[in-house]
Design a protein around this motif. Structure first.
Motif, PDB file in Angstrom:
ATOM      1  N   MET A   1       0.814  -1.196   0.000  1.00  0.00           N
ATOM      2  CA  MET A   1       0.000   0.000   0.000  1.00  0.00           C
ATOM      3  C   MET A   1       0.856   1.258   0.000  1.00  0.00           C
ATOM      4  N   GLU A   2       2.044   1.193   0.644  1.00  0.00           N
ATOM      5  CA  GLU A   2       2.934   2.352   0.665  1.00  0.00           C
ATOM      6  C   GLU A   2       3.459   2.671  -0.725  1.00  0.00           C
ATOM      7  N   ALA A   3       3.714   1.638  -1.531  1.00  0.00           N
ATOM      8  CA  ALA A   3       4.206   1.861  -2.895  1.00  0.00           C
ATOM      9  C   ALA A   3       3.146   2.600  -3.710  1.00  0.00           C
ATOM     10  N   PHE A   4       1.903   2.200  -3.561  1.00  0.00           N
ATOM     11  CA  PHE A   4       0.812   2.860  -4.280  1.00  0.00           C
ATOM     12  C   PHE A   4       0.676   4.311  -3.811  1.00  0.00           C
ATOM     13  N   ALA A   5       0.802   4.531  -2.511  1.00  0.00           N
ATOM     14  CA  ALA A   5       0.704   5.882  -1.961  1.00  0.00           C
ATOM     15  C   ALA A   5       1.853   6.758  -2.459  1.00  0.00           C
ATOM     16  N   SER A   6       3.047   6.190  -2.580  1.00  0.00           N
ATOM     17  CA  SER A   6       4.182   6.981  -3.073  1.00  0.00           C
ATOM     18  C   SER A   6       4.009   7.334  -4.552  1.00  0.00           C
ATOM     19  N   ILE A   7       3.436   6.441  -5.339  1.00  0.00           N
ATOM     20  CA  ILE A   7       3.162   6.725  -6.754  1.00  0.00           C
ATOM     21  C   ILE A   7       2.134   7.847  -6.863  1.00  0.00           C
ATOM     22  N   ILE A   8       1.079   7.771  -6.089  1.00  0.00           N
ATOM     23  CA  ILE A   8       0.058   8.824  -6.089  1.00  0.00           C
ATOM     24  C   ILE A   8       0.670  10.150  -5.647  1.00  0.00           C
ATOM     25  N   ASN A   9       1.533  10.093  -4.650  1.00  0.00           N
ATOM     26  CA  ASN A   9       2.193  11.296  -4.153  1.00  0.00           C
ATOM     27  C   ASN A   9       3.034  11.954  -5.255  1.00  0.00           C
ATOM     28  N   ILE A  10       3.768  11.167  -6.031  1.00  0.00           N
ATOM     29  CA  ILE A  10       4.577  11.694  -7.134  1.00  0.00           C
ATOM     30  C   ILE A  10       3.690  12.381  -8.161  1.00  0.00           C
ATOM     31  N   PHE A  11       2.574  11.724  -8.505  1.00  0.00           N
ATOM     32  CA  PHE A  11       1.671  12.312  -9.486  1.00  0.00           C
ATOM     33  C   PHE A  11       1.095  13.633  -8.989  1.00  0.00           C
ATOM     34  N   LEU A  12       0.785  13.713  -7.719  1.00  0.00           N
ATOM     35  CA  LEU A  12       0.184  14.937  -7.199  1.00  0.00           C
ATOM     36  C   LEU A  12       1.198  16.048  -6.975  1.00  0.00           C
ATOM     37  N   GLU A  13       2.436  15.693  -6.616  1.00  0.00           N
ATOM     38  CA  GLU A  13       3.448  16.722  -6.379  1.00  0.00           C
ATOM     39  C   GLU A  13       4.094  17.225  -7.660  1.00  0.00           C
ATOM     40  N   LYS A  14       4.506  16.298  -8.500  1.00  0.00           N
ATOM     41  CA  LYS A  14       5.291  16.685  -9.671  1.00  0.00           C
ATOM     42  C   LYS A  14       4.474  16.785 -10.950  1.00  0.00           C
ATOM     43  N   ARG A  15       3.373  16.102 -11.029  1.00  0.00           N
ATOM     44  CA  ARG A  15       2.582  16.065 -12.256  1.00  0.00           C
ATOM     45  C   ARG A  15       1.129  16.411 -11.998  1.00  0.00           C
ATOM     46  N   LEU A  16       0.904  17.408 -11.169  1.00  0.00           N
ATOM     47  CA  LEU A  16      -0.459  17.765 -10.768  1.00  0.00           C
ATOM     48  C   LEU A  16      -1.312  18.219 -11.951  1.00  0.00           C
ATOM     49  N   ILE A  17      -0.799  19.124 -12.753  1.00  0.00           N
ATOM     50  CA  ILE A  17      -1.597  19.685 -13.850  1.00  0.00           C
ATOM     51  C   ILE A  17      -1.977  18.615 -14.873  1.00  0.00           C
ATOM     52  N   PRO A  18      -1.025  17.802 -15.383  1.00  0.00           N
ATOM     53  CA  PRO A  18      -1.451  16.764 -16.327  1.00  0.00           C
ATOM     54  C   PRO A  18      -2.399  15.738 -15.703  1.00  0.00           C
ATOM     55  N   THR A  19      -2.218  15.431 -14.411  1.00  0.00           N
ATOM     56  CA  THR A  19      -3.095  14.470 -13.751  1.00  0.00           C
ATOM     57  C   THR A  19      -4.516  15.005 -13.662  1.00  0.00           C
ATOM     58  N   VAL A  20      -4.652  16.222 -13.194  1.00  0.00           N
ATOM     59  CA  VAL A  20      -5.990  16.816 -13.052  1.00  0.00           C
ATOM     60  C   VAL A  20      -6.645  16.991 -14.423  1.00  0.00           C
ATOM     61  N   LEU A  21      -5.902  17.506 -15.387  1.00  0.00           N
ATOM     62  CA  LEU A  21      -6.465  17.671 -16.728  1.00  0.00           C
ATOM     63  C   LEU A  21      -6.842  16.328 -17.350  1.00  0.00           C
ATOM     64  N   GLY A  22      -6.030  15.308 -17.112  1.00  0.00           N
ATOM     65  CA  GLY A  22      -6.343  13.966 -17.612  1.00  0.00           C
ATOM     66  C   GLY A  22      -7.619  13.417 -16.995  1.00  0.00           C
ATOM     67  N   LEU A  23      -7.777  13.588 -15.686  1.00  0.00           N
ATOM     68  CA  LEU A  23      -8.991  13.107 -15.015  1.00  0.00           C
ATOM     69  C   LEU A  23     -10.232  13.875 -15.471  1.00  0.00           C
ATOM     70  N   ILE A  24     -10.111  15.176 -15.609  1.00  0.00           N
ATOM     71  CA  ILE A  24     -11.252  15.984 -16.062  1.00  0.00           C
ATOM     72  C   ILE A  24     -11.652  15.599 -17.481  1.00  0.00           C
ATOM     73  N   THR A  25     -10.659  15.471 -18.359  1.00  0.00           N
ATOM     74  CA  THR A  25     -10.949  15.112 -19.750  1.00  0.00           C
ATOM     75  C   THR A  25     -11.535  13.707 -19.836  1.00  0.00           C
ATOM     76  N   ALA A  26     -11.008  12.771 -19.050  1.00  0.00           N
ATOM     77  CA  ALA A  26     -11.539  11.405 -19.051  1.00  0.00           C
ATOM     78  C   ALA A  26     -12.970  11.388 -18.535  1.00  0.00           C
ATOM     79  N   THR A  27     -13.281  12.205 -17.549  1.00  0.00           N
ATOM     80  CA  THR A  27     -14.652  12.283 -17.041  1.00  0.00           C
ATOM     81  C   THR A  27     -15.586  12.838 -18.106  1.00  0.00           C
ATOM     82  N   ILE A  28     -15.140  13.834 -18.834  1.00  0.00           N
ATOM     83  CA  ILE A  28     -15.962  14.389 -19.921  1.00  0.00           C
ATOM     84  C   ILE A  28     -16.188  13.337 -21.003  1.00  0.00           C
ATOM     85  N   VAL A  29     -15.130  12.583 -21.339  1.00  0.00           N
ATOM     86  CA  VAL A  29     -15.283  11.514 -22.342  1.00  0.00           C
ATOM     87  C   VAL A  29     -16.279  10.480 -21.840  1.00  0.00           C
ATOM     88  N   TYR A  30     -16.211  10.129 -20.565  1.00  0.00           N
ATOM     89  CA  TYR A  30     -17.146   9.155 -20.001  1.00  0.00           C
ATOM     90  C   TYR A  30     -18.587   9.667 -20.079  1.00  0.00           C
TER      91      TYR A  30
END
Length: 178
Positions: A1-30
């Motif tokens: 579970m710590e490995a998954f949390a560290s991956i999520i942490n990297i995405f939120l700290e270093k790649r916040l904008i692409p992550t959020v934009l990707g989730l928003i766009t994927a939600t719109i596609v859905y």
């Protein structure tokens, strides 16, 4: 579970904008996807959104990479035209000024203390020196103000490419270009 949390942490700290934009766009596609979509039925709602979020994340990250790391991307496409413009501009310099620029190229664009006379030589020319140089002022050990200069990163990249590829920084091959 710590490995998954560290991956999520990297995405939120270093790649916040692409992550959020990707989730928003994927939600719109859905939202606009019909319920009878084969991929949606096979994967399920959560995996479908994550698949498209991943695809859009990669696409946005690639575009961001091209924009930030390869700012000179269009330089490589139009390099002949751009090099002609740069070479023509550098032709206006005298040999001392060309050597001054070559010092930056040969030293990997390290900061160099300069005198006002050296910069004034460039300002006499009909060019915008703010596009060519970055100047900062600092105080030395004696408390005197000194000007530290280096080439603008875009100018440095173009001139370095010209020097490495063609062995010159102007239209004419001269002994100090080699």
């Amino acid at each position: 579970m710590e490995a998954f949390a560290s991956i999520i942490n990297i995405f939120l700290e270093k790649r916040l904008i692409p992550t959020v934009l990707g989730l928003i766009t994927a939600t719109i596609v859905y939202i606009v996807t019909p319920e009878s979509n084969i991929l949606l039925e096979k994967l399920g709602r959560g995996w479908y959104v994550l698949l498209y979020a991943g695809i859009f994340f990669l696409l946005i990250s690639f575009i961001q990479y091209l924009y930030t790391e390869k700012k000179c991307f269009f330089f490589y496409i139009n390099r002949k035209k751009l090099l002609k413009q740069v070479w023509t501009q550098v032709d206006a310099f005298n040999s001392f000024e060309k050597m001054f620029i070559l010092e930056f190229i040969n030293s990997n664009n390290r900061d160099k203390p300069v005198t006002d006379n050296e910069i004034e030589n460039f300002e006499k020319l009909d060019i915008d020196t703010s596009k060519l140089f970055i100047r900062t002022y600092s105080v030395d050990e004696n408390g005197e103000s000194i000007c530290v200069c280096k080439l603008n990163p875009d100018s440095y990249r173009i001139l370095k490419y010209s020097k490495e590829k063609y062995g010159r920084i102007c239209n004419f091959v001269e002994e100090y270009n080699i």
